[in-house]
Design a protein around this motif. Structure first.
Motif, short mmCIF file in Angstrom:
data_model
loop_
_atom_site.label_atom_id
_atom_site.label_comp_id
_atom_site.label_asym_id
_atom_site.label_seq_id
_atom_site.Cartn_x
_atom_site.Cartn_y
_atom_site.Cartn_z
N ALA A 206 -0.64 1.40 22.33
CA ALA A 206 -0.03 0.37 21.49
C ALA A 206 1.07 0.97 20.63
N GLU A 207 2.05 0.15 20.34
CA GLU A 207 3.17 0.60 19.53
C GLU A 207 2.69 1.13 18.18
N GLU A 208 1.72 0.41 17.58
CA GLU A 208 1.22 0.82 16.27
C GLU A 208 0.43 2.12 16.34
N TYR A 209 0.10 2.58 17.57
CA TYR A 209 -0.55 3.88 17.75
C TYR A 209 0.45 4.93 18.22
N GLY A 210 1.72 4.59 18.17
CA GLY A 210 2.73 5.55 18.57
C GLY A 210 3.17 5.43 20.02
N GLY A 211 2.65 4.42 20.71
CA GLY A 211 3.04 4.23 22.11
C GLY A 211 4.16 3.22 22.26
#
Ligand code: GDP
Length: 479
Positions: A206-211
């Protein structure tokens, strides 16, 4: 005997049953293995040649840069059963009712288009209205690319399930970017962050996890988060894809769905991929042809023309095309008829050739009577030692009787390496099992060169099921 043949096929990376007829690719593999020379021309290749004879290129030359205009993304919704695919497709359609002319009754035609405001601009998104990856895969198997983006629906109260991963694998195999819709967040026990954590294991971070993957929390039931989902789809399309098409050429695209209507005759929903389709156009669609008599959009409204990514129902064809068949506007009815007839003739001869090839296959049985294989050797590589051990244990527990044995040559944690491939080659083509791991590039190349079968799994029971079925010679055909 048939069991040995099935075994050889398994070594070659093909899961087949002894009585099943096999595809050409499989025959080629088998031919190579047994030193038979088998010539195969793919149906796609043949069709391309046929069209070339009429000076038609399908899906290739779209003209100059200047001719290209942005087109809406085409989206397929996939995911585990009961996670809310159908509900989501309904919810998306509903958000858009206001934007439509009053009185427009929605029709299920296999695809629909909605509009939304994205960064101050009105944008459209096309949804394929058949949930699940079966249709997607079936179309892909026919060489048709129907989808730009996949929405992976995961219920937040249930988490990642086998079909979630299956759907993801299909999307990734087709190189289609994925947006994750974390559904049912209204439910008690819903844990959207767990879904995010689970999917990181499959490469969706996920974007919020840096992905770079967009996850959107939604409730298809309450209709919340739908706008955010549309937003995420458009963001992904803009970031990862260059969705443009030439609207001013003869239309081309694919049939998504078709049936025979009692009153109207053959009715096909087509997705225009390039060009503009107009009433009165002469078209050929698979082995069907005709003149477009009328077109209806997904609200049942008659339309005169359809631009790229626009799904319409077409009336006027002589026959019902298959889902995934391409359609092409041609200069006149005569050409349409000729192409359709040649395709039909070719299909007849292909069917005949198929039955004669099956005889050849039977001949091969006798060569195999010697019983070349009575043991299936495996090399297991996995992401964590726990799963490697669990998989090995489970595989060794498979009861396959006395005829065949299963032997694990090597097991280890980590990516599949050249060492593994060489081991497989050295030991008379053992099969490599990759559990949540991929091969190193050089290992992959070597495996390709040497014809070593590497099979990938992300779910243990799936691996067990397939190996067990292979050993018992009872496999269903693979896609
Ligand atoms: P599909 O098999 O993936 O197409 O799933 P469906 O759309 O048929 O949904 C399966 C079940 O989940 C149905 O009973 C839906 O009403 C329910 N469902 C779907 N989305 C939601 C949601 O956001 N919240 C809740 N509470 N239930 C939902």
């Amino acid at each position: 005997n048939p069991a040995s043949l099935v075994q050889i096929m398994l070594h070659l990376g093909e899961m087949v049953t002894a009585t099943q007829s096999v595809n050409e690719e499989t025959l080629q593999l088998l031919g190579a293995e047994l030193d038979y020379d088998i010539q195969v021309v793919s149906p796609e290749e043949e069709d391309r040649e046929l069209l070339e004879a009429f000076d038609i290129e399908f899906g290739e030359d779209e003209g100059d840069e200047a001719d290209l205009a942005a087109r809406p993304p085409v989206v397929t919704v996939m995911g585990h059963v009961d996670h809310g695919k159908t509900k989501l497709l309904d919810a998306i359609r509903k958000t858009n009712v206001v934007a439509r002319e009053a009185g427009g009754i929605t029709q299920h035609i296999g695809a629909y288009q909605v509009s939304t405001t994205h960064e101050g601009e009105e944008r459209k998104v096309t949804f394929i209205d058949t949930p699940g990856h079966e249709a997607f895969t079936a179309m892909r198997a026919r060489g048709a690319k129907s989808t730009d983006i996949a929405v992976l629906v995961v219920a937040a109260d249930d988490g990642v399930k086998p079909q979630t991963i299956e759907a993801l694998n299909h999307a990734q195999a087709a190189e289609v970017p994925v947006v994750v819709a974390v559904n049912k967040v209204d439910k008690e026990g819903a844990d959207p962050n767990k879904v995010r954590a689970q999917l990181t294991e499959y490469g969706l971070v996920a974007e919020e996890y840096g992905g770079s993957t967009l996850f959107v929390d939604i409730s298809a039931k309450n209709g919340t988060g739908i706008e955010n989902l549309l937003e995420a789809i458009l963001l992904t399309a803009d970031a990862e894809l260059d969705l443009r098409a030439n609207p001013s050429m003869g239309a081309q695209g694919i049939a998504i769905e078709a049936h025979l209507d009692k009153g109207r005759g053959p009715v096909a929903t087509v997705l225009v991929q390039r060009g503009t389709l107009r009433v009165g156009d002469s078209i050929v669609c698979g082995e069907a042809f005709g003149r477009v008599r009328a077109m209806l959009d997904d609200t049942g409204e008659a339309v005169e023309e359809a631009t790229p990514s626009y799904p319409v129902r077409v009336m006027g064809l002589t026959a019902v095309p298959g889902a995934g068949d391409n359609f092409i506007v041609v200069t006149d009815d005569r050409m349409a008829r000729q192409i359709a007839e040649q395709r039909a003739a070719r299909k007849r001869s292909a069917d005949m050739a198929k039955s004669s090839r099956r005889r050849t296959l039977e001949e091969l049985f006798s060569d195999l009577e010697k019983g070349r294989v009575d043991e299936l050797k495996l090399i297991i590589k996995g992401d964590v030692s726990g799963s490697v051990e669990a998989l090995e244990d489970a595989l060794l527990k498979i009861d396959v009787g006395d005829e065949v044995r299963l032997r694990v040559l090597h097991r280890a944690v980590g990516a599949i390496t050249e060492y593994d491939v060489n081991l497989a080659v050295a030991d008379d083509n053992a099969v490599i099992i990759g559990f949540n791991v991929r091969p190193e590039p050089r290992a992959r190349d070597l495996a390709e060169r040497e014809g070593v079968d590497i099979r990938y799994y992300s779910v243990i029971y799936q691996a067990i099921e397939e190996i067990e079925a292979a050993l018992k010679g009872m496999l269903k055909p693979e896609f």
